[in-house]
Design a protein around this motif. Structure first.
Motif, PDB file in Angstrom:
ATOM      1  N   GLU A 132      15.264 -20.344  63.586  1.00  0.00           N
ATOM      2  CA  GLU A 132      14.635 -18.837  64.321  1.00  0.00           C
ATOM      3  C   GLU A 132      16.446 -19.188  65.122  1.00  0.00           C
ATOM      4  OE1 GLU A 132      12.592 -16.144  64.400  1.00  0.00           O
ATOM      5  OE2 GLU A 132      12.241 -17.936  62.794  1.00  0.00           O
ATOM      6  N   VAL A 136      18.711 -15.497  64.861  1.00  0.00           N
ATOM      7  CA  VAL A 136      18.776 -14.595  66.322  1.00  0.00           C
ATOM      8  C   VAL A 136      20.058 -14.279  66.326  1.00  0.00           C
ATOM      9  CG1 VAL A 136      18.776 -14.337  68.427  1.00  0.00           C
ATOM     10  CG2 VAL A 136      16.882 -14.909  66.994  1.00  0.00           C
ATOM     11  N   LYS A 156      16.143  -4.170  60.454  1.00  0.00           N
ATOM     12  CA  LYS A 156      15.787  -4.725  59.090  1.00  0.00           C
ATOM     13  C   LYS A 156      15.453  -6.500  58.718  1.00  0.00           C
ATOM     14  CE  LYS A 156      16.137  -0.706  56.472  1.00  0.00           C
ATOM     15  NZ  LYS A 156      16.786  -0.100  55.251  1.00  0.00           N
ATOM     16  N   LEU A 158      15.299  -8.324  61.746  1.00  0.00           N
ATOM     17  CA  LEU A 158      14.855  -8.601  62.062  1.00  0.00           C
ATOM     18  C   LEU A 158      12.888  -8.819  61.862  1.00  0.00           C
ATOM     19  CD1 LEU A 158      15.363  -8.585  66.090  1.00  0.00           C
ATOM     20  CD2 LEU A 158      12.914  -8.284  65.316  1.00  0.00           C
ATOM     21  N   VAL A 159      12.965  -7.537  61.507  1.00  0.00           N
ATOM     22  CA  VAL A 159      11.740  -6.810  61.289  1.00  0.00           C
ATOM     23  C   VAL A 159      10.651  -8.319  59.614  1.00  0.00           C
ATOM     24  CG1 VAL A 159       9.597  -5.554  59.907  1.00  0.00           C
ATOM     25  CG2 VAL A 159      11.061  -4.684  61.838  1.00  0.00           C
ATOM     26  N   THR A 162      10.984 -11.488  61.058  1.00  0.00           N
ATOM     27  CA  THR A 162       9.988 -12.142  61.204  1.00  0.00           C
ATOM     28  C   THR A 162       8.354 -12.430  61.318  1.00  0.00           C
ATOM     29  OG1 THR A 162      10.825 -11.220  63.712  1.00  0.00           O
ATOM     30  CG2 THR A 162       8.422 -11.773  64.025  1.00  0.00           C
ATOM     31  N   VAL A 163       7.900 -11.630  60.047  1.00  0.00           N
ATOM     32  CA  VAL A 163       7.196 -11.256  59.303  1.00  0.00           C
ATOM     33  C   VAL A 163       6.919 -13.096  58.361  1.00  0.00           C
ATOM     34  CG1 VAL A 163       6.327 -10.623  56.859  1.00  0.00           C
ATOM     35  CG2 VAL A 163       6.963  -9.291  58.090  1.00  0.00           C
ATOM     36  N   VAL A 166       6.044 -15.342  59.951  1.00  0.00           N
ATOM     37  CA  VAL A 166       4.518 -15.461  60.719  1.00  0.00           C
ATOM     38  C   VAL A 166       4.536 -16.088  59.483  1.00  0.00           C
ATOM     39  CG1 VAL A 166       2.692 -13.920  60.447  1.00  0.00           C
ATOM     40  CG2 VAL A 166       4.348 -13.923  62.065  1.00  0.00           C
ATOM     41  N   LEU A 169       4.860 -20.372  60.029  1.00  0.00           N
ATOM     42  CA  LEU A 169       3.771 -20.433  60.552  1.00  0.00           C
ATOM     43  C   LEU A 169       2.532 -20.585  60.316  1.00  0.00           C
ATOM     44  CD1 LEU A 169       5.294 -19.590  64.143  1.00  0.00           C
ATOM     45  CD2 LEU A 169       4.867 -21.769  62.886  1.00  0.00           C
TER      46      LEU A 169
ATOM     47  N   LEU B  40       4.515  -6.875  65.262  1.00  0.00           N
ATOM     48  CA  LEU B  40       5.576  -7.879  65.060  1.00  0.00           C
ATOM     49  C   LEU B  40       4.545  -9.214  66.383  1.00  0.00           C
ATOM     50  CD1 LEU B  40       9.078  -7.442  64.353  1.00  0.00           C
ATOM     51  CD2 LEU B  40       7.676  -7.813  63.256  1.00  0.00           C
ATOM     52  N   MET B  43       1.113  -9.687  65.393  1.00  0.00           N
ATOM     53  CA  MET B  43       0.717 -10.714  63.696  1.00  0.00           C
ATOM     54  C   MET B  43       1.163 -12.176  64.572  1.00  0.00           C
ATOM     55  SD  MET B  43       2.968  -8.830  61.261  1.00  0.00           S
ATOM     56  CE  MET B  43       2.857  -9.934  59.761  1.00  0.00           C
ATOM     57  N   ILE B  44       2.710 -12.069  65.461  1.00  0.00           N
ATOM     58  CA  ILE B  44       3.063 -13.725  65.837  1.00  0.00           C
ATOM     59  C   ILE B  44       1.738 -14.225  66.797  1.00  0.00           C
ATOM     60  CG2 ILE B  44       4.867 -15.644  67.632  1.00  0.00           C
ATOM     61  CD1 ILE B  44       6.322 -12.885  67.064  1.00  0.00           C
ATOM     62  N   VAL B  47      -0.778 -15.755  64.542  1.00  0.00           N
ATOM     63  CA  VAL B  47      -0.628 -17.215  63.790  1.00  0.00           C
ATOM     64  C   VAL B  47      -0.601 -17.973  65.101  1.00  0.00           C
ATOM     65  CG1 VAL B  47       1.830 -17.261  64.283  1.00  0.00           C
ATOM     66  CG2 VAL B  47       0.211 -18.219  62.722  1.00  0.00           C
ATOM     67  N   LEU B  51      -2.923 -21.417  65.174  1.00  0.00           N
ATOM     68  CA  LEU B  51      -2.360 -22.965  65.110  1.00  0.00           C
ATOM     69  C   LEU B  51      -3.570 -24.485  66.272  1.00  0.00           C
ATOM     70  CD1 LEU B  51       1.523 -22.346  65.304  1.00  0.00           C
ATOM     71  CD2 LEU B  51       0.786 -23.828  63.528  1.00  0.00           C
ATOM     72  N   ILE B  74      10.180 -18.986  71.543  1.00  0.00           N
ATOM     73  CA  ILE B  74      11.573 -18.857  70.538  1.00  0.00           C
ATOM     74  C   ILE B  74      10.895 -17.203  70.390  1.00  0.00           C
ATOM     75  CG2 ILE B  74      11.255 -18.443  67.819  1.00  0.00           C
ATOM     76  CD1 ILE B  74      11.645 -21.762  68.520  1.00  0.00           C
ATOM     77  N   ILE B  78      13.237 -13.394  70.334  1.00  0.00           N
ATOM     78  CA  ILE B  78      12.474 -12.782  69.416  1.00  0.00           C
ATOM     79  C   ILE B  78      13.263 -11.467  69.872  1.00  0.00           C
ATOM     80  CG2 ILE B  78      11.935 -11.678  67.107  1.00  0.00           C
ATOM     81  CD1 ILE B  78      12.551 -15.078  66.244  1.00  0.00           C
ATOM     82  N   VAL B  81      16.056  -9.155  72.039  1.00  0.00           N
ATOM     83  CA  VAL B  81      17.751  -9.486  70.724  1.00  0.00           C
ATOM     84  C   VAL B  81      16.449  -7.917  69.851  1.00  0.00           C
ATOM     85  CG1 VAL B  81      18.343 -10.072  68.653  1.00  0.00           C
ATOM     86  CG2 VAL B  81      18.079 -11.783  70.024  1.00  0.00           C
ATOM     87  N   LEU B  85      18.123  -3.979  70.737  1.00  0.00           N
ATOM     88  CA  LEU B  85      18.746  -3.765  68.984  1.00  0.00           C
ATOM     89  C   LEU B  85      17.676  -1.838  69.206  1.00  0.00           C
ATOM     90  CD1 LEU B  85      18.112  -6.308  66.176  1.00  0.00           C
ATOM     91  CD2 LEU B  85      20.281  -5.270  67.481  1.00  0.00           C
TER      92      LEU B  85
END
Lengths: 477, 106
Positions: A132, A136, A156, A158-159, A162-163, A166, A169, B40, B43-44, B47, B51, B74, B78, B81, B85
């Motif tokens: 990460e 970043v 793009k 970044l998306v 991130t997927v 996920v 993890l 996003l 989704m995080i 998860v 955990l 983290i 993200i 950032v 953007l």
């Protein structure tokens, strides 16, 4: 010494940004960056040649995780140092504003911390944390010029990233359900003797799917040409040369080589994805008219060779995969430096509006030829040997069809690169007889150094094989 | 419905899976960059719950806690950032729709 590779850039980063008198940080960052990267390369070479580190680790207690290093780590650290140094050198020429150079150097340091940490980490979660950090830094770097194209490419990336996170993890979660912690050794043990081996298997697949996205394998590659193509010149050198390799591809090598046990279905999956990536990347590269996008598709195709070798899962194939990663980093950063030089002189990347640059830019043309010959696997350059090792390993393991397909794809590689060389440099075109001049020395010397390196790797192959690749063959378990 | 009757890890697992699915679906259908960021995040979060569940089931809450705290930090980086953007896109186009940013073709 291992912890210094993470702590020194971190401390440098803080020191640069203290409220010094105006211009002090700017003046120091470039030199300090090159010096650190040179030291890192020297340390990695020392470790490979002597089989041990130059000095014991004085600061290991400062890190909350344990670093671990083996043959693969040293090759990665060497590659990171080489590519990051050439990217830093190109940035000196590409950015004219002092401030831009300073921001770039800072972000490059963050990225190097991330990649070094990933190479040194001994467990899956630390791997994710450092991935990460590197990612970043690259999101910001892609959008460095704040133009629409760069912002779009960065978002793009970044998306997708991130997927991927996920998925990775989720994989860690499944490994925990299978009774493991996060360290490589625990995961390996859990895969073999867990009460729930199916959880370990699902975890492995989920983690790998994340790495496929990060590495830009074909069904998940949509973000990659956009990110590489829209980033400023020195950033695409860094991204294409090492960032996606040190995150996605390195993770795959580590996971399939020394963490997960032999699983026939995973092998088949890796080989299929490898072959599909090789062909889809090469065929898409033929159709591109943008120089950098073409190189990006070529990157996808070359990563396909690495994954194909991983699917074979023999010691020789693993060595071939790592060697191809090293070679790919060298010749792809060479070609992207070349694209940066051409872009700086013409102001665009459209190959249809180039042509005839041979007379004006002879040295750039020479370095492009060396880079493309190495990519296509022409002896005696470095790219030839890694492809030969991969093909031999495939043939030995009995995957004759895959070996033949991979060999045939080399012709496609040669086809799109020769078309590129003709459209940019050799053929008569828009730029024939124009007033364009050769790119400055700051653009040329990284290119020529990398060209010399790829030739040196090829000619010194027995030496490389003995010191770099023999230790890697023992990693497979 | 009696929530106390549902065991902790069932609730965690169901909520995590729902969040993951909702986030993925939202990411695919939305054409707004801010909403993509929210997807996003969902989704995080899913998860993260997963955990925690894994740590609870296997009795390794300490490990799960360490992972989740790191993960949250983290995730914030993200999202900052990503916000930057999206702000950059807005400054260029005066819009946060993703229809404006479909000039690149993969």
């Amino acid at each position: 010494m291992q912890s210094l590779l993470i702590l020194v850039p971190l401390v440098c980063l803080m020191l640069f940004n203290l409220p010094w008198k105006r211009g002090v940080g700017q003046a120091v960052s470039f030199g300090a960056g090159l010096a650190f990267l040179a030291a890192q390369a020297a340390a990695a070479l020392w470790a490979m040649l002597s089989g041990g580190e130059p000095f014991a680790d004085p600061l290991a207690g400062f890190l909350v995780f344990k670093t671990s290093a083996d043959g693969l780590t040293w090759v990665m650290l060497l590659t990171i140092a080489v590519v990051a140094a050439s990217s830093l050198a190109v940035s000196r020429a590409a950015f004219t504003d002092e401030k831009d150079r300073f921001y770039f150097a800072n972000l490059l340091f963050v990225s190097v911390i991330g990649m070094n940490g990933a190479a040194l980490s001994g467990d899956l979660f630390t791997l994710y944390v450092f991935f990460e950090a590197a990612s970043v830094a690259s999101f910001i770097l892609i959008a460095f010029r704040r133009g629409m194209a760069g912002l779009e490419g960065a978002f793009k990336y970044l998306v997708m990233s991130t997927v991927a996170t996920v998925l990775m993890l989720t994989g860690v979660g499944f490994f925990m359900l299978a009774g493991a912690g996060t360290s490589f050794a625990e995961v390996r043990a859990a895969c073999l003797q867990s009460a729930h081996p199916e959880f370990a298997r699902v975890g492995g697949l989920a983690f790998m799917a994340g790495l496929f996205i990060k590495g830009g394998m074909v069904p998940f590659h949509g973000w990659l040409p956009d990110a590489y193509g829209t980033a400023p010149g020195p950033v695409s050198v860094l991204l294409a040369g090492i960032v996606t390799k040190a995150t996605g591809v390195y993770g795959l090598i580590r996971l399939t080589g020394s963490v997960l046990p032999m699983m026939p279905e995973v092998q088949t999956l890796l080989m299929t994805l490898g072959i599909v990536s090789i062909y889809a990347g090469a065929l898409a590269a033929i159709g591109q008219s943008d120089y950098k996008r073409m190189l990006a598709y070529s990157s996808i195709s070359q990563v396909g060779y690495i994954v194909l070798a991983l699917g074979c899962r023999t010691p020789l194939a693993l060595a071939g995969a790592v060697f191809h990663l090293l070679n790919h980093a060298v010749f792809k950063s060479l070609l992207f430096s070349n694209a940066a030089a051409v872009e700086s002189r013409l102001g665009h990347n459209d190959m249809n509006r180039m042509g005839g640059l041979q007379a004006q830019m002879p040295w750039s043309s020479l370095s492009a030829v060396i880079g493309l010959l190495s990519t296509a696997g022409i002896p005696p350059l470095g790219g030839f040997w890694s492809k030969v090792i991969i093909l031999l390993a495939l043939w030995q393991a009995g995957f004759h069809a895959a070996a033949v397909l991979a060999l045939a794809a080399s012709l496609l590689t040669l086809a799109y690169f020769l078309s590129m060389q003709r459209r940019v440099f050799f053929a008569k075109g828009t730029e024939t007889g124009s007033a364009v001049t050769e790119a400055g020395a700051a653009y040329l010397w990284p290119q020529l150094a990398l060209a010399g390196l790829t030739a040196a790797i090829g000619i010194g192959f027995p030496f490389v094989y003995r010191f770099l690749l023999t230790p890697i063959q023992q990693l497979l378990w | 419905m009696n929530l106390a009757g549902i065991p902790f890890f069932d609730a965690c697992g169901i909520a995590g899976a729902l969040l993951l699915a909702a986030g993925l679906y939202y990411l695919l259908v939305t054409s707004n960059l801010i909403r993509a960021m929210i997807a996003l995040e969902l989704m995080i979060k899913g998860v993260t719950l997963f955990l925690i569940l894994a740590g609870r089931v296997t009795g390794r809450q300490d490990l799960a806690q360490a992972l989740v705290i790191t993960l949250i930090i983290i995730e914030v980086v993200i999202m900052v950032v990503a916000g930057g953007l999206v702000l950059g896109v807005f400054r260029n186009t005066r819009s946060v729709g993703s229809r404006q940013i479909r000039n690149l073709k993969g």
